[in-house]
Scaffold this motif. Structure first.
Motif, mmCIF file in Angstrom:
data_model
loop_
_atom_site.group_PDB
_atom_site.id
_atom_site.type_symbol
_atom_site.label_atom_id
_atom_site.label_comp_id
_atom_site.label_asym_id
_atom_site.label_seq_id
_atom_site.Cartn_x
_atom_site.Cartn_y
_atom_site.Cartn_z
ATOM 1 N N PHE A 38 45.261 36.656 39.015
ATOM 2 C CA PHE A 38 44.271 37.410 38.237
ATOM 3 C C PHE A 38 43.755 36.444 37.168
ATOM 4 N N PRO A 40 41.453 36.259 34.242
ATOM 5 C CA PRO A 40 40.522 36.722 33.212
ATOM 6 C C PRO A 40 40.040 35.588 32.315
ATOM 7 N N GLY A 49 37.779 48.286 34.788
ATOM 8 C CA GLY A 49 37.338 47.492 35.954
ATOM 9 C C GLY A 49 38.324 46.366 36.227
ATOM 10 N N LYS A 52 41.353 47.554 37.922
ATOM 11 C CA LYS A 52 41.225 47.641 39.390
ATOM 12 C C LYS A 52 41.554 46.289 40.013
ATOM 13 N N ALA A 53 40.977 45.216 39.444
ATOM 14 C CA ALA A 53 41.248 43.872 39.983
ATOM 15 C C ALA A 53 42.739 43.549 39.862
ATOM 16 N N CYS A 236 38.061 38.378 44.350
ATOM 17 C CA CYS A 236 37.202 38.584 43.183
ATOM 18 C C CYS A 236 36.104 39.573 43.535
ATOM 19 N N THR A 237 35.194 39.794 42.614
ATOM 20 C CA THR A 237 34.183 40.816 42.838
ATOM 21 C C THR A 237 32.980 40.259 43.607
ATOM 22 N N ARG A 277 32.910 45.836 42.618
ATOM 23 C CA ARG A 277 33.323 46.113 41.236
ATOM 24 C C ARG A 277 33.512 47.611 41.056
ATOM 25 N N LEU A 278 34.309 47.924 40.084
ATOM 26 C CA LEU A 278 34.430 49.319 39.697
ATOM 27 C C LEU A 278 33.364 49.619 38.639
ATOM 28 N N LYS A 287 32.093 43.186 29.449
ATOM 29 C CA LYS A 287 32.683 42.776 28.174
ATOM 30 C C LYS A 287 31.614 42.512 27.121
ATOM 31 N N ARG A 288 30.489 41.962 27.601
ATOM 32 C CA ARG A 288 29.423 41.649 26.647
ATOM 33 C C ARG A 288 28.895 42.933 25.987
HETATM 34 P P1 ATP Z 1 32.649 41.406 32.597
HETATM 35 O O1 ATP Z 1 31.551 41.448 33.607
HETATM 36 O O2 ATP Z 1 33.139 42.734 32.172
HETATM 37 O O3 ATP Z 1 32.335 40.549 31.434
HETATM 38 P P2 ATP Z 1 34.044 39.373 33.929
HETATM 39 O O4 ATP Z 1 33.899 39.407 35.390
HETATM 40 O O5 ATP Z 1 33.247 38.380 33.210
HETATM 41 O O6 ATP Z 1 33.878 40.806 33.372
HETATM 42 P P3 ATP Z 1 36.581 38.124 33.929
HETATM 43 O O7 ATP Z 1 37.521 37.995 32.813
HETATM 44 O O8 ATP Z 1 35.909 36.920 34.431
HETATM 45 O O9 ATP Z 1 35.540 39.196 33.497
HETATM 46 O O10 ATP Z 1 37.249 38.920 35.122
HETATM 47 C C1 ATP Z 1 38.525 38.693 35.628
HETATM 48 C C2 ATP Z 1 38.599 39.294 36.995
HETATM 49 O O11 ATP Z 1 38.343 40.682 36.935
HETATM 50 C C3 ATP Z 1 37.587 38.696 37.945
HETATM 51 O O12 ATP Z 1 38.219 38.349 39.148
HETATM 52 C C4 ATP Z 1 36.585 39.781 38.150
HETATM 53 O O13 ATP Z 1 36.053 39.711 39.443
HETATM 54 C C5 ATP Z 1 37.404 41.044 37.922
HETATM 55 N N1 ATP Z 1 36.568 42.131 37.406
HETATM 56 C C6 ATP Z 1 35.779 42.109 36.317
HETATM 57 N N2 ATP Z 1 35.097 43.263 36.185
HETATM 58 C C7 ATP Z 1 35.489 44.062 37.215
HETATM 59 C C8 ATP Z 1 35.148 45.390 37.637
HETATM 60 N N3 ATP Z 1 34.280 46.139 36.965
HETATM 61 N N4 ATP Z 1 35.753 45.867 38.744
HETATM 62 C C9 ATP Z 1 36.647 45.132 39.422
HETATM 63 N N5 ATP Z 1 37.002 43.890 39.082
HETATM 64 C C10 ATP Z 1 36.434 43.340 38.000
#
Ligand code: ATP
Ligand code: MG
Length: 571
Positions: A38, A40, A49, A52-53, A236-237, A277-278, A287-288
């Protein structure tokens, strides 16, 4: 969910990711150990979301007896911090998952990534480019037509290497130069058209300090991190699907450099697959956007109980089991969709129904006076702490001549099928007795201020002595013993299902002004002893959790986790 996925599941009981991994295990591709991760980016608190990942990444590792790493994907120094990294760890543990020894920071690989970049330059697979970002975009072109080559695409490797080293040494300004992979400017996949793999950022890194002013791009760094950790399955998504050829390209180059991990004589070649994605209705999940809500003061912070963050849900009273159950029910698919927020609520209700202790609290009080009950006397009603769980035992609730009941449990002129309190209609005061309203007292404005009536002394416990039918049962709190406590009635954060769906309006325009209504509730005395984090069912009104921030000893502040019934359709 699409039919395709449904039939997949009914055929084999497995979603496509499980099937994919099972096939690789069977084919001996994992060297005996499934490794997922995972990853992040520590630039914000994680939301549902991410949960879920997390359930997928950790869940697949668990399913196949493997390992899931936690990796801080901290390759973008400008927005990352330890505060975020620490919160991510706490939230994942709270959700019930464990990365064991597998904790990594992408930044720990900066040296190796740099070395790989130099190797790519030397082998003619990368070059330094001086096009501005604007120019680079124009050169890259559109998918239907080949792009144009950068003027420096064919510069000799030695010159590229010298320039890259000067980039690293800080000789250039941000945006002046970048390193690009030399792949295919005619590819229909735009991400394959000589993507940027290193850029200049004169920003110190929260861990690596000011060692670096060149930083790898995600698409370059991610496969390298996976490869060095011996990750077998990188999930990943969906938005990363079009990046997958580039992921494979980087893995191929690492293979050529002899950098892939070998486990039990099997060379581990990480592979990427993508899932939807969820998204949940009535909230935002980026996050933004969440940071914007925090920074602009629309919510109290990342853990505001209205936020879809894991810490916000925790503070609201959600349990790890309910969140995991929700992620399981949402399922894994390849199709983006919006999940109804009601499903998440269903999951928490289902969990709390089994575990939460029952208490009585009146949120919008009106007074009842029992004229035939002796003034100053106190009786007690015995009530079960949790009818779903006999082991939770019973408690005594004080009862006296004056009670509080909910204002909407009384109607002077009853509507059709109104079985609760109204003059001339007997009603059960839960666990105490039967009561018959005889008359009301009103203020000058015509508002009911007191409801008067009599109780049946033979109906102890609320049972009719002669078996006569009493349809309505309402909750109550003895006025003399009531503890006034602050209760926050949370509602959806946005007024529309898709706050980002209107191109003409900013999502903030859809913030629900009534998403947090605070009231003073009259509560049975036992509630004053609630500890922060304790969750209760307030009979007939909902599930409530003692706030972990604002509660003080003897004076808990309650957050409404969820209403008792799904009231969404109706209201
Ligand atoms: P955000 O779009 O909220 O800023 P992000 O994708 O930039 O999220 P990361 O910290 O890069 O955030 O995400 C870590 C993992 O979580 C990645 O593998 C991403 O694909 C997954 N992820 C992020 N948002 C979702 C979501 N809404 N549903 C499922 N998985 C998610
Ligand atoms: Mg990201």
């Amino acid at each position: 969910m699409s039919n395709e996925i449904k039939s997949n599941e009914s055929d084999t009981g497995r979603h496509f990711l499980k099937q994919w991994i099972a096939e690789d295990v069977a084919a001996g591709k994992t060297g005996g150990l499934v490794v997922t991760r995972f990853p992040p980016e520590p630039n914000g608190y994680i939301h549902i979301g991410h949960a879920k990942a997390i359930c997928i990444d950790f869940g697949m590792a668990r399913e196949f007896g493997g390992q899931c790493n936690l990796r801080m994907d901290d390759t973008n120094p400008s927005k990352e911090s330890d505060e975020y990294a620490d919160s991510i760890k706490e939230d994942i543990r709270w959700l019930g998952f464990d990365w064991g020894e597998g904790f990594y920071n992408a930044a720990d690989l900066f040296d190796k990534m740099y070395e790989i970049a130099e190797n790519l330059i030397t082998s003619g697979h990368a070059y330094v480019c001086a096009l501005s970002q604007e120019e680079w975009k124009t050169y890259r072109g559109v998918p239907t037509q080949p792009g144009r080559e950068s003027p420096t695409r064919n510069r000799p490797p030695e010159e590229n290497l010298a320039l890259f080293r000067r980039m690293k040494a800080g000789a250039f300004a941000e945006g002046e130069m970048c390193l690009r992979a030399k792949i295919d400017m005619a590819s229909p996949n735009i991400h394959f058209r000589d993507p940027v793999i290193y850029r200049i950022l004169h920003v110190p890194h929260y861990h690596a300090g000011d060692t670096w002013c060149v930083y790898p791009m995600y698409d370059f760094a991610h496969p390298i991190e996976d490869a060095f950790e011996g990750v077998t399955h990188s999930m990943c998504t969906l938005e990363f699907e079009v990046h997958r050829p580039l992921y494979d390209w980087v893995i191929d180059r690492m293979d050529e450099m002899g950098l892939l991990v070998v486990r039990n004589s099997v060379k581990i070649r990480p592979q990427q697959r993508e899932f939807a994605r969820l998204n949940i209705t009535y909230t935002v999940m980026s996050k933004r956007k969440l940071l914007q809500l925090v920074q602009d003061g629309h919510v109290e912070g990342w853990d505001d109980p209205r936020m879809p963050t894991v810490c916000g849900l925790r503070r609201r009273g959600y349990t790890p089991a309910a969140i995991r159950d929700f992620c399981e029910r949402v399922g894994v698919s390849k199709y983006n969709s919006e999940t109804d927020a009601a499903l998440l609520e269903y999951c928490i209700r289902d969990d709390l129904n089994k575990t939460a202790l029952r208490r009585m609290a009146v949120l919008d009080p009106v007074k009842v006076v029992i004229d035939n009950f002796p003034d100053g006397a106190t009786d007690h009603a015995e009530a079960q702490n949790n009818p779903e769980d006999p082991a939770a035992g019973t408690r005594q609730i004080p009862f006296s001549r004056e009670l509080w009941i909910e204002r909407d449990d009384f109607m002077e002129v009853p509507a059709k099928k109104f079985f609760r309190m109204t003059p001339g209609q007997e009603v059960r005061l839960r666990g105490a007795c039967l009561f018959l309203c005889t008359h009301v007292v009103k203020d000058a404005g015509g508002n009911v201020t007191e409801i008067h009536g009599t109780y049946d002394p033979a109906s102890k416990g609320g049972n009719a002595p002669d078996g006569r039918k009493v349809k309505g049962t309402i909750h109550w709190v003895s006025a003399q013993h009531a503890v006034p406590l602050r209760v926050r009635l949370y509602d959806r954060l946005f007024t529309v299902p898709d706050p980002l769906g209107d191109d003409t309006k900013d999502f903030l325009a859809f913030l629900n002004p009534d998403s947090c209504k605070a009231v003073t509730a009259y509560c049975e005395p036992a509630l004053a002893d609630a500890q922060p984090g304790d969750t209760f069912q307030f009979e007939r009104t909902g599930y409530f959790c003692a706030d972990t921030r604002d509660s003080t000893p003897g004076a808990p502040v309650f957050n409404r986790t969820v209403t008792l019934k799904d009231s969404w359709g109706g209201k």
